[in-house]
Design an enzyme around this catalytic site. Structure first.
Site, PDB file in Angstrom:
ATOM      1  N   ARG A  54       0.847  -1.195   0.000  1.00  4.35           N
ATOM      2  CA  ARG A  54       0.000   0.000   0.000  1.00  4.35           C
ATOM      3  C   ARG A  54       0.883   1.247   0.000  1.00  4.35           C
ATOM      4  NH1 ARG A  54      -1.452   1.561   4.671  1.00  4.35           N
ATOM      5  NH2 ARG A  54      -2.181  -0.453   5.411  1.00  4.35           N
ATOM      6  N   TYR A 106     -18.260  16.165 -14.153  1.00  7.11           N
ATOM      7  CA  TYR A 106     -18.545  14.741 -14.292  1.00  7.11           C
ATOM      8  C   TYR A 106     -19.558  14.349 -13.207  1.00  7.11           C
ATOM      9  CZ  TYR A 106     -17.717   9.717 -13.971  1.00  7.11           C
ATOM     10  OH  TYR A 106     -17.879   8.356 -13.917  1.00  7.11           O
ATOM     11  N   ASP A 178      -9.383  18.943 -13.496  1.00  2.11           N
ATOM     12  CA  ASP A 178      -9.599  17.588 -14.002  1.00  2.11           C
ATOM     13  C   ASP A 178      -9.295  17.629 -15.505  1.00  2.11           C
ATOM     14  OD1 ASP A 178     -10.667  15.233 -15.070  1.00  2.11           O
ATOM     15  OD2 ASP A 178     -12.257  15.118 -13.569  1.00  2.11           O
ATOM     16  N   LYS A 203      -9.723   6.501 -18.765  1.00  7.92           N
ATOM     17  CA  LYS A 203     -10.152   7.048 -20.047  1.00  7.92           C
ATOM     18  C   LYS A 203      -8.965   7.101 -21.033  1.00  7.92           C
ATOM     19  CE  LYS A 203     -13.861   7.465 -17.560  1.00  7.92           C
ATOM     20  NZ  LYS A 203     -14.262   8.706 -16.923  1.00  7.92           N
TER      21      LYS A 203
HETATM   22  C1  LIG Z   1     -14.619   9.092 -15.602  1.00  8.85           C
HETATM   23  C2  LIG Z   1     -14.305  10.427 -15.080  1.00  8.85           C
HETATM   24  C3  LIG Z   1     -14.013  10.623 -13.723  1.00  8.85           C
HETATM   25  C4  LIG Z   1     -14.078   9.507 -12.710  1.00  8.85           C
HETATM   26  O1  LIG Z   1     -13.112   8.530 -12.935  1.00  8.85           O
HETATM   27  P1  LIG Z   1     -13.295   6.982 -12.548  1.00  8.85           P
HETATM   28  O2  LIG Z   1     -12.007   6.380 -12.968  1.00  8.85           O
HETATM   29  O3  LIG Z   1     -14.478   6.476 -13.303  1.00  8.85           O
HETATM   30  O4  LIG Z   1     -13.519   6.939 -11.075  1.00  8.85           O
HETATM   31  C5  LIG Z   1     -13.692  11.900 -13.301  1.00  8.85           C
HETATM   32  N1  LIG Z   1     -13.675  12.940 -14.164  1.00  8.85           N
HETATM   33  C6  LIG Z   1     -13.959  12.787 -15.470  1.00  8.85           C
HETATM   34  C7  LIG Z   1     -13.910  13.971 -16.366  1.00  8.85           C
HETATM   35  C8  LIG Z   1     -14.289  11.533 -15.979  1.00  8.85           C
HETATM   36  O5  LIG Z   1     -14.583  11.407 -17.270  1.00  8.85           O
END
Ligand SMILES: *Cc1c(COP(=O)(O)O)cnc(C)c1O
Length: 387
Positions: A54, A106, A178, A203
């Site tokens: 961890r 999101y 983000d 993503k």
């Molecule tokens: C998918 C997404 C998240 C969350 O990520 P996870 O890996 O699904 O927890 C946060 N911000 C954006 C812009 C996203 O597309």
């Protein structure tokens, strides 16, 4: 753009090599998947820098080093999901603190803020951050963080990060961005003054829809130390196989982003000419309201397009008529996906707020993959005949 971190090498070279070294024992070129929870110690209190997985993990460290280098950051701290990365960043704050956040976030981020963190005494004000004066007006003496997603999901609205930097500086608060939709290939918020960049590695960074993960990147040693502490103390760490998959995906990030964007630019333009489509939201279109800002702030427009139809039923017929674009949540993979944000990714956002944000029932989101562009266009064409 040159990196001030590491060796000044180009983006594609860093995507393949940064943070990674041949295995010292075997010379293995690829970073091993160290599938272990613990490490043998040479004597009591004498270890080789690795005590428990961890806390320290080499496959994870390689991923962290690679993404940090791509963002031109000095520290990467990886998590089990993008949501866990955002949660960790939020736990830098304490009960009673105030945040200003973009209103077009999101859905899962919105749910985390509203349904979880508010219970711990954080308070959020949501503003349309396209309007810098609205963001400035929302700042209070107690605002500790400005949280922005640009382009926003799914309406592709663009926020001026340099303007956000100035507001954050005047308010003495952290700017968190983000960057999931652009990836560092097209946008590097740390270079524009962000304190922390967060990603869902699920993503574009991984790009193959075969793992879930997240990461936070910063140039601030103190923030990095706190996030590293939280990564260990809270424990939402990614597993070694997921880190390996993300590392492998990163190696082709530039090629995938280029291809996905080139196809998205072509399809977005073509979609504007289709009678059944009433609006197309894509920052690469010259009539996108923040097109000029997008050109300045990003080096490409990404691979996500959202579009509107006459009504919700038409949107559903289109989604269900697509064959190559698969109906699924998520984005940024090699395969093209389509979704209905209102019913899928943003279902957690209350209806009134969804409508206020423009998340209408006739809105559809496309994530353009790297299949043959002609096949993708034919697929859209045949689905439009069913609308
Ligand atoms: C998918 C997404 C998240 C969350 O990520 P996870 O890996 O699904 O927890 C946060 N911000 C954006 C812009 C996203 O597309």
């Amino acid at each position: 753009m040159d990196s001030h971190h590491g060796d000044g090498r180009g983006f594609a070279t860093k995507a393949i090599h940064a943070g990674q070294h041949p295995d010292p024992v075997t010379g293995a070129v690829m970073t091993p998947i160290y599938q272990t929870s613990t490490y043998v110690q040479d004597g009591v209190g004498r270890h080789r820098g690795y005590e428990y997985a961890r806390t320290h993990h080499l496959t994870r460290a390689a991923l962290e080093g690679c993404v940090a280098a791509l963002e031109n950051g000095s520290h990467g701290i990886a998590f089990a999901s993008g949501t866990a990365a955002i949660h960790a960043v939020m736990t830098l704050l304490s009960g009673g603190d105030h945040l200003v956040a973009g209103e077009n976030l999101y859905g899962g981020t919105h749910r985390l803020f509203q349904n979880v963190l508010e219970r711990f005494g954080l308070s959020f004000e949501y503003v349309d951050t396209r309007d810098a004066s609205a963001a400035e007006a929302a700042m209070t003496g107690n605002t500790k963080m400005l949280f922005v997603e640009t382009p926003s999901n799914p309406l592709m609205r663009i926020t001026d990060l340099a303007a956000m930097r100035e507001i954050a500086e005047r308010a003495h608060c952290m700017l968190v961005v983000d960057n999931t939709f652009m990836s560092p290939f097209f946008q590097r918020p740390l270079e524009l003054g962000a304190d922390i960049v967060v990603h869902s590695t699920t993503k574009f960074l991984n790009g193959h829809s075969d793992m879930v993960g997240g990461i936070a990147v910063t140039n601030d040693d103190e923030i990095a130390e706190q996030l590293r502490f939280l990564q260990n103390a809270v424990g939402a760490v990614p597993g070694p196989l997921d880190c390996f998959l993300a590392l492998r995906g990163l190696k082709t990030l530039p090629l995938r982003m280029e291809r996905s964007e080139a196809t998205a630019v072509e399809l977005a333009g073509w979609l504007t000419e289709q009678d059944a489509v009433t609006a197309v939201h894509f920052p690469g279109l010259p009539d996108h309201p923040e097109h000029e800002l997008a050109r300045r702030q990003m080096s490409g427009f990404g691979g996500v397009i959202s579009l509107e139809f006459g009504d919700g039923a038409a949107a559903r017929r289109f989604l269900e008529g697509l064959e190559i674009f698969q109906l699924a949540e998520s984005l940024g993979g090699v395969e093209s996906l389509c979704s209905h944000p209102g019913e899928m990714t943003h279902a957690a956002v209350p209806v009134e707020q969804r409508e206020r944000m423009g998340l209408v029932d006739h809105l559809v989101r496309l994530s353009v993959g790297i299949e043959d562009p002609d096949d993708l266009r034919s697929d859209l064409e045949q689905a439009l005949t069913k609308v």
